[in-house]
Enzyme design. Structure first.
Site, PDB file in Angstrom:
ATOM      1  N   LYS A  78      14.846  -7.691  -5.448  1.00 47.14           N
ATOM      2  CA  LYS A  78      16.254  -7.278  -5.351  1.00 47.14           C
ATOM      3  C   LYS A  78      17.049  -7.999  -4.265  1.00 47.14           C
ATOM      4  O   LYS A  78      18.201  -7.644  -4.013  1.00 47.14           O
ATOM      5  CB  LYS A  78      16.328  -5.766  -5.146  1.00 47.14           C
ATOM      6  CG  LYS A  78      15.805  -5.285  -3.816  1.00 47.14           C
ATOM      7  CD  LYS A  78      16.143  -3.810  -3.632  1.00 47.14           C
ATOM      8  CE  LYS A  78      15.856  -3.395  -2.209  1.00 47.14           C
ATOM      9  NZ  LYS A  78      16.282  -2.045  -1.898  1.00 47.14           N
ATOM     10  N   ALA A 131       9.047   3.963  -3.849  1.00 45.60           N
ATOM     11  CA  ALA A 131       7.647   4.230  -3.535  1.00 45.60           C
ATOM     12  C   ALA A 131       7.208   5.544  -4.164  1.00 45.60           C
ATOM     13  O   ALA A 131       6.100   5.659  -4.671  1.00 45.60           O
ATOM     14  CB  ALA A 131       7.471   4.292  -2.020  1.00 45.60           C
ATOM     15  N   CYS A 186      -0.925  -2.663   0.023  1.00 43.94           N
ATOM     16  CA  CYS A 186      -0.369  -1.319   0.158  1.00 43.94           C
ATOM     17  C   CYS A 186      -1.227  -0.532   1.136  1.00 43.94           C
ATOM     18  O   CYS A 186      -2.450  -0.623   1.102  1.00 43.94           O
ATOM     19  CB  CYS A 186      -0.432  -0.680  -1.222  1.00 43.94           C
ATOM     20  SG  CYS A 186      -0.261   1.076  -1.223  1.00 43.94           S
ATOM     21  N   THR A 188      -0.538   2.895   1.588  1.00 47.63           N
ATOM     22  CA  THR A 188      -0.190   4.297   1.326  1.00 47.63           C
ATOM     23  C   THR A 188      -1.396   5.240   1.466  1.00 47.63           C
ATOM     24  O   THR A 188      -1.295   6.302   2.071  1.00 47.63           O
ATOM     25  CB  THR A 188       0.420   4.432  -0.092  1.00 47.63           C
ATOM     26  OG1 THR A 188       1.611   3.669  -0.113  1.00 47.63           O
ATOM     27  CG2 THR A 188       0.738   5.867  -0.434  1.00 47.63           C
ATOM     28  N   ASP A 219       0.731  -0.711 -12.627  1.00 45.32           N
ATOM     29  CA  ASP A 219       1.231  -1.496 -11.502  1.00 45.32           C
ATOM     30  C   ASP A 219       0.319  -1.387 -10.290  1.00 45.32           C
ATOM     31  O   ASP A 219       0.250  -0.341  -9.646  1.00 45.32           O
ATOM     32  CB  ASP A 219       2.644  -1.012 -11.133  1.00 45.32           C
ATOM     33  CG  ASP A 219       3.186  -1.711  -9.898  1.00 45.32           C
ATOM     34  OD1 ASP A 219       2.694  -2.804  -9.557  1.00 45.32           O
ATOM     35  OD2 ASP A 219       4.109  -1.153  -9.267  1.00 45.32           O
ATOM     36  N   GLY A 220      -0.373  -2.483  -9.991  1.00 46.45           N
ATOM     37  CA  GLY A 220      -1.158  -2.545  -8.763  1.00 46.45           C
ATOM     38  C   GLY A 220      -2.644  -2.360  -9.003  1.00 46.45           C
ATOM     39  O   GLY A 220      -3.066  -1.703  -9.960  1.00 46.45           O
ATOM     40  N   MET A 269       6.200  -4.779   0.278  1.00 50.07           N
ATOM     41  CA  MET A 269       7.645  -4.622   0.363  1.00 50.07           C
ATOM     42  C   MET A 269       8.061  -3.645   1.451  1.00 50.07           C
ATOM     43  O   MET A 269       9.231  -3.546   1.774  1.00 50.07           O
ATOM     44  CB  MET A 269       8.193  -4.170  -0.994  1.00 50.07           C
ATOM     45  CG  MET A 269       8.030  -5.226  -2.065  1.00 50.07           C
ATOM     46  SD  MET A 269       8.748  -6.792  -1.563  1.00 50.07           S
ATOM     47  CE  MET A 269      10.467  -6.370  -1.666  1.00 50.07           C
ATOM     48  N   ARG A 286      10.086   1.721   0.946  1.00 46.67           N
ATOM     49  CA  ARG A 286       8.751   2.238   0.681  1.00 46.67           C
ATOM     50  C   ARG A 286       8.442   3.298   1.732  1.00 46.67           C
ATOM     51  O   ARG A 286       8.727   3.117   2.900  1.00 46.67           O
ATOM     52  CB  ARG A 286       7.716   1.112   0.802  1.00 46.67           C
ATOM     53  CG  ARG A 286       7.835   0.080  -0.292  1.00 46.67           C
ATOM     54  CD  ARG A 286       7.108   0.543  -1.520  1.00 46.67           C
ATOM     55  NE  ARG A 286       7.275  -0.399  -2.598  1.00 46.67           N
ATOM     56  CZ  ARG A 286       6.939  -0.139  -3.854  1.00 46.67           C
ATOM     57  NH1 ARG A 286       6.418   1.006  -4.169  1.00 46.67           N
ATOM     58  NH2 ARG A 286       7.113  -1.035  -4.788  1.00 46.67           N
ATOM     59  N   SER A 288       5.669   4.156   2.861  1.00 47.56           N
ATOM     60  CA  SER A 288       4.613   3.803   3.792  1.00 47.56           C
ATOM     61  C   SER A 288       4.607   2.298   3.984  1.00 47.56           C
ATOM     62  O   SER A 288       5.073   1.554   3.139  1.00 47.56           O
ATOM     63  CB  SER A 288       3.300   4.269   3.185  1.00 47.56           C
ATOM     64  OG  SER A 288       2.275   3.397   3.506  1.00 47.56           O
ATOM     65  N   SER A 314     -10.926 -13.264 -24.014  1.00 46.05           N
ATOM     66  CA  SER A 314     -12.373 -13.153 -24.116  1.00 46.05           C
ATOM     67  C   SER A 314     -12.804 -11.686 -24.199  1.00 46.05           C
ATOM     68  O   SER A 314     -13.691 -11.334 -24.986  1.00 46.05           O
ATOM     69  CB  SER A 314     -12.998 -13.853 -22.913  1.00 46.05           C
ATOM     70  OG  SER A 314     -14.347 -14.074 -23.146  1.00 46.05           O
TER      71      SER A 314
HETATM   72  P1  5GP Z   1      -1.209  -5.743  -6.444  1.00 46.60           P
HETATM   73  O1  5GP Z   1      -1.092  -6.401  -7.791  1.00 46.60           O
HETATM   74  O2  5GP Z   1      -0.918  -6.680  -5.331  1.00 46.60           O
HETATM   75  O3  5GP Z   1      -2.493  -5.005  -6.266  1.00 46.60           O
HETATM   76  O4  5GP Z   1      -0.080  -4.600  -6.415  1.00 46.60           O
HETATM   77  C1  5GP Z   1       1.284  -4.896  -6.548  1.00 46.60           C
HETATM   78  C2  5GP Z   1       2.099  -3.609  -6.373  1.00 46.60           C
HETATM   79  O5  5GP Z   1       1.928  -3.057  -5.054  1.00 46.60           O
HETATM   80  C3  5GP Z   1       3.593  -3.786  -6.456  1.00 46.60           C
HETATM   81  O6  5GP Z   1       4.072  -3.970  -7.764  1.00 46.60           O
HETATM   82  C4  5GP Z   1       4.092  -2.501  -5.809  1.00 46.60           C
HETATM   83  O7  5GP Z   1       4.098  -1.415  -6.704  1.00 46.60           O
HETATM   84  C5  5GP Z   1       3.051  -2.225  -4.746  1.00 46.60           C
HETATM   85  N1  5GP Z   1       3.552  -2.593  -3.403  1.00 46.60           N
HETATM   86  C6  5GP Z   1       4.163  -3.727  -3.031  1.00 46.60           C
HETATM   87  N2  5GP Z   1       4.467  -3.726  -1.723  1.00 46.60           N
HETATM   88  C7  5GP Z   1       4.053  -2.540  -1.239  1.00 46.60           C
HETATM   89  C8  5GP Z   1       4.097  -1.919   0.051  1.00 46.60           C
HETATM   90  O8  5GP Z   1       4.558  -2.482   1.040  1.00 46.60           O
HETATM   91  N3  5GP Z   1       3.584  -0.665   0.144  1.00 46.60           N
HETATM   92  C9  5GP Z   1       3.071  -0.021  -0.956  1.00 46.60           C
HETATM   93  N4  5GP Z   1       2.628   1.217  -0.792  1.00 46.60           N
HETATM   94  N5  5GP Z   1       2.974  -0.580  -2.169  1.00 46.60           N
HETATM   95  C10 5GP Z   1       3.473  -1.820  -2.314  1.00 46.60           C
END
Ligand code: 5GP
Length: 348
Positions: A78, A131, A186, A188, A219-220, A269, A286, A288, A314
């Site tokens: 953003k 978050a 993250c 959190t 996501d994540g 972020m 966020r 945390s 695969s």
């Molecule tokens: P990864 O693919 O790196 O395991 O996870 C990416 C995701 O981590 C992002 O899309 C977002 O939801 C989350 N994320 C990104 N930055 C932060 C952060 O500073 N704190 C937290 N709690 N989650 C984050």
């Protein structure tokens, strides 16, 4: 008295996919393209449903161009200006259908988003990212954005439980972003003790969303191509990646030289790095903090994309799915206590 849920909830690392008899001869026969029609926007999508996260260092216009060539999707972070968006629209109009403009719920976010969407009307997707997607304030924000943009496809998150997936879909969102705590940068879980094992979150949230003709993004928490397959197997319609796409030429962040090695900075972020960079702007973004890490430079992201897509293809051949669409129907997870042989290191 606090309640304890005794059902075991699982992460990607706790399972493997069980191989199944298959008529497929080669992974080149597997089709990873999916098409969806969204519940509220009524718009349709076609592409390979892997998404670059809307993080400073991953959701860049450079990434959108590289991923767009493979029909992958990018949620643009953003912090680009409307001018940057106009430049992108002028130089890369062919990639506009595979990007989303992101917004938080902070002050000025709605105006900024509206300005971008006015300036570049070809953008069809909005990513509303906080978050903690559980707040009433966020639900109201989703409703307001839906009212103002009735025909845009709205991604909203993050949540990890079925009832909140339903509430956000009924409030106007089309695609719900699922994941609290699993991200590579993250903190959190450490800072708050809050979270939900990602595989179980995806299984439960996909079920809730699909019951209402909605869609979800896992996501994540993906650390390797096998995890991407597990997320799809669990029922995710899309899989979002941060860390796996960090460290490339197209990733944001400075290239650092250290002891003859090259690295790229990757940060959460809500990390101190992001806060300082966008002084004041993301302090509430966020709940945390996130980490800041140096990722060894990996060159062009194209190689990583081929590796990920090759892995998922695969997987499909091992379980007998000729299309990505069939993967979750062909999935049986086996619980395991160990999934990788790390005798020569964890990353191979
Ligand atoms: P990864 O693919 O790196 O395991 O996870 C990416 C995701 O981590 C992002 O899309 C977002 O939801 C989350 N994320 C990104 N930055 C932060 C952060 O500073 N704190 C937290 N709690 N989650 C984050």
């Amino acid at each position: 008295m606090p309640r304890i849920e005794n059902d075991i909830k699982l992460d990607f690392k706790d399972v493997l996919l069980r191989p199944k008899r298959s008529t497929l001869k080669s992974r080149s026969e597997v089709n990873l393209t999916r098409s969806f029609t969204f519940r509220n926007s009524k718009r349709s999508y076609e592409g390979i449903p892997v998404i670059a996260a809307n993080m400073d260092t991953v959701g860049t216009f450079e990434m959108a161009r590289a991923l767009g060539k493979f029909s992958l999707f990018t949620t643009i972070h953003k912090h680009y200006s409307t001018e940057d968006w106009k430049d992108f629209a002028k130089t890369s109009p062919e990639f506009l259908e595979n990007v989303a403009a992101s917004s938080g719920t902070g002050q000025g976010d709605f105006e900024r988003l509206s300005e971008i969407l006015r300036a570049v009307p070809q953008v069809q997707y909005i990513c509303l990212d906080v978050a903690n997607g559980y707040s009433e304030h966020f639900v109201q924000y989703v409703k307001d954005v839906r009212e103002r943009f009735p025909e845009h496809t709205i991604i909203a998150g993050n949540v990890v439980t079925g009832e909140m997936v339903e509430e956000l879909l009924l409030s106007g969102a089309d695609i719900i972003k699922v994941g609290i705590g699993p991200g590579s940068v993250c903190t959190t879980r450490r800072k708050t003790g809050v979270g939900y094992p990602q595989l179980s979150a995806v299984i439960e949230c996909a079920d809730a969303a699909h019951g209402l003709n909605g869609h979800i993004i896992s996501d994540g928490g993906c650390t390797c191509p096998g995890d991407v397959s597990k997320a799809f197997g669990a029922g995710a319609d899309f899989v979002m990646l941060g860390g796996m796409l960090a460290g490339h030429s197209e990733s944001g962040g400075d290239l650092i030289e250290k002891g003859g090695q090259q690295y790229k900075l990757f940060y959460g972020m809500s990390s101190e790095t992001a806060m300082k960079r966008h002084a004041g702007g993301v302090a509430d973004y966020r709940a945390s903090e996130g980490k800041t890490v140096e990722v060894p430079f990996k060159g062009d992201v194209e190689h990583t994309i081929r590796d990920i897509l090759g892995g998922v293809r695969s997987t499909c051949t091992y379980v007998g799915a000729s299309k990505l669409k069939e993967l979750s129907r062909r999935t049986t997870f086996i619980r395991v206590t160990e999934q990788l042989n790390t005798v020569f290191g964890a990353s191979n």
